[in-house]
Design an enzyme around this catalytic site. Structure first.
Site, PDB file in Angstrom:
ATOM      1  N   LYS A 146      26.290 -43.094  16.985  1.00  0.00           N
ATOM      2  CA  LYS A 146      26.824 -41.924  17.706  1.00  0.00           C
ATOM      3  C   LYS A 146      25.985 -41.662  18.961  1.00  0.00           C
ATOM      4  CE  LYS A 146      24.156 -38.985  14.600  1.00  0.00           C
ATOM      5  NZ  LYS A 146      24.190 -38.362  13.256  1.00  0.00           N
ATOM      6  N   ARG A 163      26.450 -27.703   5.935  1.00  0.00           N
ATOM      7  CA  ARG A 163      27.027 -28.049   7.227  1.00  0.00           C
ATOM      8  C   ARG A 163      28.452 -28.494   6.922  1.00  0.00           C
ATOM      9  NH1 ARG A 163      24.047 -32.305  11.252  1.00  0.00           N
ATOM     10  NH2 ARG A 163      25.137 -33.737   9.873  1.00  0.00           N
ATOM     11  N   TYR A 172       5.929 -28.612  44.027  1.00  0.00           N
ATOM     12  CA  TYR A 172       6.453 -27.241  43.991  1.00  0.00           C
ATOM     13  C   TYR A 172       5.482 -26.315  43.281  1.00  0.00           C
ATOM     14  CZ  TYR A 172      11.148 -28.929  45.179  1.00  0.00           C
ATOM     15  OH  TYR A 172      12.234 -29.476  45.795  1.00  0.00           O
ATOM     16  N   MET A 214      13.091 -32.352  40.060  1.00  0.00           N
ATOM     17  CA  MET A 214      14.334 -32.908  39.520  1.00  0.00           C
ATOM     18  C   MET A 214      14.342 -34.434  39.629  1.00  0.00           C
ATOM     19  SD  MET A 214      18.222 -32.111  40.769  1.00  0.00           S
ATOM     20  CE  MET A 214      17.962 -30.351  40.896  1.00  0.00           C
TER      21      MET A 214
HETATM   22  C1  LIG Z   1      23.283 -38.963  12.355  1.00  0.00           C
HETATM   23  C2  LIG Z   1      23.585 -39.188  10.932  1.00  0.00           C
HETATM   24  C3  LIG Z   1      22.915 -40.181  10.209  1.00  0.00           C
HETATM   25  C4  LIG Z   1      21.770 -41.018  10.771  1.00  0.00           C
HETATM   26  O1  LIG Z   1      20.570 -40.277  10.718  1.00  0.00           O
HETATM   27  P1  LIG Z   1      19.168 -40.959  11.125  1.00  0.00           P
HETATM   28  O2  LIG Z   1      18.157 -39.953  10.728  1.00  0.00           O
HETATM   29  O3  LIG Z   1      19.225 -41.159  12.592  1.00  0.00           O
HETATM   30  O4  LIG Z   1      19.070 -42.228  10.376  1.00  0.00           O
HETATM   31  C5  LIG Z   1      23.322 -40.407   8.890  1.00  0.00           C
HETATM   32  N1  LIG Z   1      24.306 -39.675   8.344  1.00  0.00           N
HETATM   33  C6  LIG Z   1      24.961 -38.695   8.997  1.00  0.00           C
HETATM   34  C7  LIG Z   1      26.032 -37.929   8.317  1.00  0.00           C
HETATM   35  C8  LIG Z   1      24.623 -38.408  10.320  1.00  0.00           C
HETATM   36  O5  LIG Z   1      25.258 -37.436  10.967  1.00  0.00           O
END
Ligand SMILES: *Cc1c(COP(=O)(O)O)cnc(C)c1O
Length: 392
Positions: free
Chosen positions: A44, A142, A271, A318
């Site tokens: 992701k 969640r 700055y 920046m």
């Molecule tokens: C992001 C995610 C993972 C991976 O987690 P890591 O700590 O990066 O290995 C696994 N399961 C779910 C449901 C996630 O959202």
């Protein structure tokens, strides 16, 4: 204009993605896992900023079963890039997304009766039998159906002829700390769901609970598949989890010296005039700033130049930051500086930057901006499939 063309000049600040190290990490992780346990590579957010398609192509070659993603766009990038492996969308789908998911063979989690009916109808209309996963919330509060209320949902899915209950999963709120009390409680609750399913005669192929922390530290929770994200990229989820020797960070951040200033005592930098030279100083300007994702710091942090630490002076802008190279007399214009990663015998780790940012490693990896273009290196020891696709 094709910005991916080899001829397009690279800005003198970039992220470098070492696909050779990624491959090695995958081999070490795969080798550490029992053969029967599948690996879902979590890619992701552009594979935590590493470039999802590059990562996915290598992960397929190194034995990943499928991929975990968050959004439809992320999944479609992989489908359109030719990835045929299962793509599991983690999190919750809007009903409006389901038709698209069925059409493109994207696997969704359904955690709620109305979505089950809708998905079943869409699948039936297309004459498909669609695999689904159910997320069980076991205490993290969640996404997902509560562990003590999940059975009717599972029964509903099994009763739908156009759906196939492929997976049941849960997610740990804390798997990488020394204290595993809550993770164990969550796993016990998940076990209760699995037992209830067995009593009710509900079969399921993939039971999965572990993220990187769980994969490393909770081997009894591996079950049929683990969902590994950050560890693929060579970053351990915590400082106290089990370590696998040889795992290395895949991403570096680099920039070239774009100006050098000689300061007299009492002269200031940047700055807000946050740094005053105590003595004669030599300052290198690196063309990278908080607009690229570098933490917004003042007189903190450093860059590696000729393998030595050049401390950051003044406030970061920046598009630029300034480092003191008085003690690195060999440093000259357009020399390479490392802001994150290794140079010589020294390393600035992702965790070092997370400390500077008052945040976590996940945040550092995913928040480098795309105007720092990604330069993938060491990607083609197995070139057959990849070469024809690169740049295409
Ligand atoms: C992001 C995610 C993972 C991976 O987690 P890591 O700590 O990066 O290995 C696994 N399961 C779910 C449901 C996630 O959202």
């Amino acid at each position: 204009m094709n910005l991916n063309s080899e001829k397009f000049p690279l800005r003198p600040a970039w992220t470098e993605i070492d696909l050779g190290k990624l491959r090695r990490n995958l081999q070490l992780i795969r080798g550490d896992l029992p053969r029967a346990v599948r690996l879902l590579a979590v890619v992701k957010d552009e594979a935590y900023g590493h470039g999802a398609l590059d990562v996915a192509r290598i992960a397929v070659e190194e034995g990943a079963w499928g991929f975990g993603l968050s959004t439809l766009e992320e999944a479609m990038t992989l489908r359109e890039g030719g990835i045929k492996a299962p793509l599991l969308l983690l999190g919750e789908r809007q009903e409006a997304e389901l038709e698209w998911c069925v059409a493109h063979d994207l696997t969704v989690c359904v955690n709620e009766p109305h979505a089950v009916r809708k998905l079943a109808k869409l699948a039936a209309d297309l004459g498909k039998r669609v695999p689904v996963h159910v997320k069980i919330h076991t205490g993290m509060s969640r996404y997902g159906a509560r562990w003590d209320e999940a059975l009717p949902l599972l029964q509903q899915i099994v009763a739908e002829k156009s759906l196939l209950l492929e997976g049941v999963m849960t997610h740990f709120a804390q798997s990488d700390e020394t204290d595993k009390t809550f993770a164990n409680l969550q796993f016990t609750r998940f076990g209760e769901v699995l037992q209830a399913m067995e009593h009710a005669g509900i079969p399921v192929k993939l039971r999965h609970t572990c993220n990187s922390g769980g994969f490393l530290d909770l081997p009894r929770a591996h079950l049929d598949m683990v969902r590994v994200g950050i560890l693929l990229y060579g970053v351990f989820p915590s400082t106290v989890c089990r370590k696998i020797a040889g795992i290395e960070a895949v991403m570096s951040v680099k920039a070239k010296i774009a100006a050098i200033q000689k300061l007299k005592p009492g002269e200031v930098v940047g700055y807000g005039m946050r740094y005053t030279a105590p003595t004669e100083r030599r300052i290198a300007i690196l063309p990278i700033g908080y607009g690229d994702g570098f933490p917004r710091v003042r007189n903190e942090g450093c860059a590696l130049i000729h393998g030595k630490r050049a401390p950051l002076v003044g406030g970061i802008a920046m598009d630029a930051l300034m480092v003191d190279i008085t003690d690195i007399p060999e440093a000259k214009m357009w020399d390479e500086a490392v802001l994150m990663g290794k140079q010589g015998n020294d390393e600035i780790t992702v965790r070092d930057l997370a400390k500077l940012k008052n945040s976590v490693t996940y945040d550092v990896l995913t928040n480098w901006r795309l105007r720092l273009r990604r330069k993938a290196v060491n990607g083609h020891p197995k070139p057959a499939v990849q070469l024809e696709r690169v740049g295409g």
